[in-house]
Every structure is written in C-alpha cells, then in structure tokens.
Design a protein around this motif. Structure first.
Motif, PDB file in Angstrom:
ATOM      1  N   VAL A   7      29.798  59.664  38.775  1.00 32.03           N
ATOM      2  CA  VAL A   7      28.674  58.714  38.760  1.00 32.03           C
ATOM      3  C   VAL A   7      27.373  59.455  39.071  1.00 32.03           C
ATOM      4  N   ASP A   8      27.401  60.299  40.089  1.00 37.84           N
ATOM      5  CA  ASP A   8      26.201  61.065  40.454  1.00 37.84           C
ATOM      6  C   ASP A   8      25.764  61.987  39.318  1.00 37.84           C
ATOM      7  N   ALA A   9      26.719  62.643  38.691  1.00 41.09           N
ATOM      8  CA  ALA A   9      26.402  63.571  37.598  1.00 41.09           C
ATOM      9  C   ALA A   9      25.845  62.824  36.390  1.00 41.09           C
ATOM     10  N   LEU A  10      26.388  61.661  36.072  1.00 43.58           N
ATOM     11  CA  LEU A  10      25.884  60.875  34.940  1.00 43.58           C
ATOM     12  C   LEU A  10      24.487  60.328  35.225  1.00 43.58           C
ATOM     13  N   ASN A  11      24.245  59.924  36.471  1.00 46.17           N
ATOM     14  CA  ASN A  11      22.898  59.487  36.836  1.00 46.17           C
ATOM     15  C   ASN A  11      21.901  60.643  36.727  1.00 46.17           C
ATOM     16  N   LYS A  12      22.326  61.830  37.109  1.00 43.60           N
ATOM     17  CA  LYS A  12      21.462  62.997  36.959  1.00 43.60           C
ATOM     18  C   LYS A  12      21.165  63.253  35.483  1.00 43.60           C
ATOM     19  N   GLN A  13      22.163  63.033  34.625  1.00 51.41           N
ATOM     20  CA  GLN A  13      21.958  63.257  33.192  1.00 51.41           C
ATOM     21  C   GLN A  13      20.995  62.233  32.601  1.00 51.41           C
ATOM     22  N   ILE A  14      20.995  61.023  33.118  1.00 47.61           N
ATOM     23  CA  ILE A  14      19.994  60.039  32.673  1.00 47.61           C
ATOM     24  C   ILE A  14      18.609  60.613  32.915  1.00 47.61           C
ATOM     25  N   ASN A  15      18.403  61.210  34.092  1.00 45.79           N
ATOM     26  CA  ASN A  15      17.110  61.807  34.414  1.00 45.79           C
ATOM     27  C   ASN A  15      16.793  62.963  33.468  1.00 45.79           C
ATOM     28  N   GLU A  16      17.785  63.783  33.144  1.00 40.92           N
ATOM     29  CA  GLU A  16      17.575  64.900  32.204  1.00 40.92           C
ATOM     30  C   GLU A  16      17.130  64.370  30.838  1.00 40.92           C
ATOM     31  N   GLU A  17      17.780  63.311  30.379  1.00 42.68           N
ATOM     32  CA  GLU A  17      17.446  62.748  29.070  1.00 42.68           C
ATOM     33  C   GLU A  17      16.059  62.107  29.084  1.00 42.68           C
ATOM     34  N   LEU A  18      15.710  61.441  30.183  1.00 37.99           N
ATOM     35  CA  LEU A  18      14.373  60.842  30.275  1.00 37.99           C
ATOM     36  C   LEU A  18      13.299  61.928  30.369  1.00 37.99           C
TER      37      LEU A  18
END
Length: 167
Positions: A7-18
């Motif tokens: 969950v933490d890693a996927l949330n971090k990836q949302i930030n990378e994509e944004l």
C-alpha cells in the motif's frame, strides 16, 4: 487485502506519476513559450496520460479497500537548454519511472501479491512504449541538428498527436 508495504509503495507511485504529469505540464508551458506549439501539444498529451496512470494506481488501491494517501508534489524544472535537452530529460525521467515500476513488480513477487503483480504488467508494457517514443524523437532531433526547417516540420508532426483516455 494488500500488505502495508505494498500500500505504501503504491501510494508512493501515485506521487511519482503525478510528478510526471507536473513535469510534462511544465514542459508543455516551456515549449509553448518558445513558439513550439506542436511540442507543447505532445507534452500536454503526456501530461494527461500520466494523470491517467496515477488514477490507475488510485483506483486499484480503492478497489482493494486500501487508503489512498496523496503526498506533496515537488516542483519541476521550468526551462531547458533546447528541445533536444527537454526530450533527453524526458527519457531520463521515464527510465526512472521504469525503475520504480520494476521495484513494484519485485515487491509484488516478494510478497506473493499476484493481483498487484498482474495489474503492474500493463505498466511494464507502457514503459517500453514511453521510452521508445522518447528515443524516436531524440533521434529525429539529433538528425535535425538545429535546423529550423527540420524543427518546424517536427513541430507540425507532434501537433497531430491526440489524447486517448487510458482508464
């Protein structure tokens, strides 16, 4: 149910994509400011696609019943030395995103998270395409080698790109 580490890693990836979207929006503004509206259009399509990518992660977390945590987006650069430099930076950034996706795949394998692993396969294919697109434009810009006529023709070609929603 996803493990907290995923969950933490996927949330971090949302930030990378944004951040990717923010970077391409900044590039679109810069290209527009130097009169390369076709290049600006190409980057605006990238901006929209990266927003779609963030939403794929957002929706996946929501569908899994997990919390989405939005984080601050760092400020992107706002000018580049040349169109070639901008696209070299674009490729470098996409290679970073590819590494991030590969880390997520590695984590999904480690955690035996087959659903997330399966979802990430789309992103693996997408990154191959993203990097290939950047390399193609870089190669053309190198061939043009500063020719105003060549730049004009490429600008007209890039103006033809259209956004197709991915989600």
């Amino acid at each position: 149910m996803l493990k907290k580490e995923m969950v933490d890693a996927l949330n971090k990836q949302i930030n990378e994509e944004l951040y990717s979207a923010y970077l391409y929006l900044s590039m679109a503004a810069w290209f527009d400011s130097i009169g390369l509206n076709g290049f600006s259009n190409w980057m605006m399509v990238q901006y929209k696609e990266e927003t779609d990518h963030a939403m794929k992660f957002f929706n996946y977390l929501s569908q899994q019943g997990e919390p989405v945590k939005l984080m601050a987006i760092k400020e992107p650069p706002n000018s580049w030395e040349s169109p070639l430099h901008a696209f070299e930076e674009t490729l470098k950034h996409e290679q970073h995103i590819t590494a991030c996706i590969n880390e997520l795949v590695d984590l999904a394998e480690k955690l035996k998270d087959r659903a997330t692993y399966n979802m990430l396969q789309w992103f693996i294919d997408e990154q191959v395409e993203e990097e290939a697109n950047d390399r193609e434009i870089i190669d053309i810009l190198k061939l043009i080698d500063g020719s105003k006529n060549g730049l004009f023709m490429l600008d007209r070609e890039l103006a033809q790109r259209q956004y197709t929603p991915e989600i």
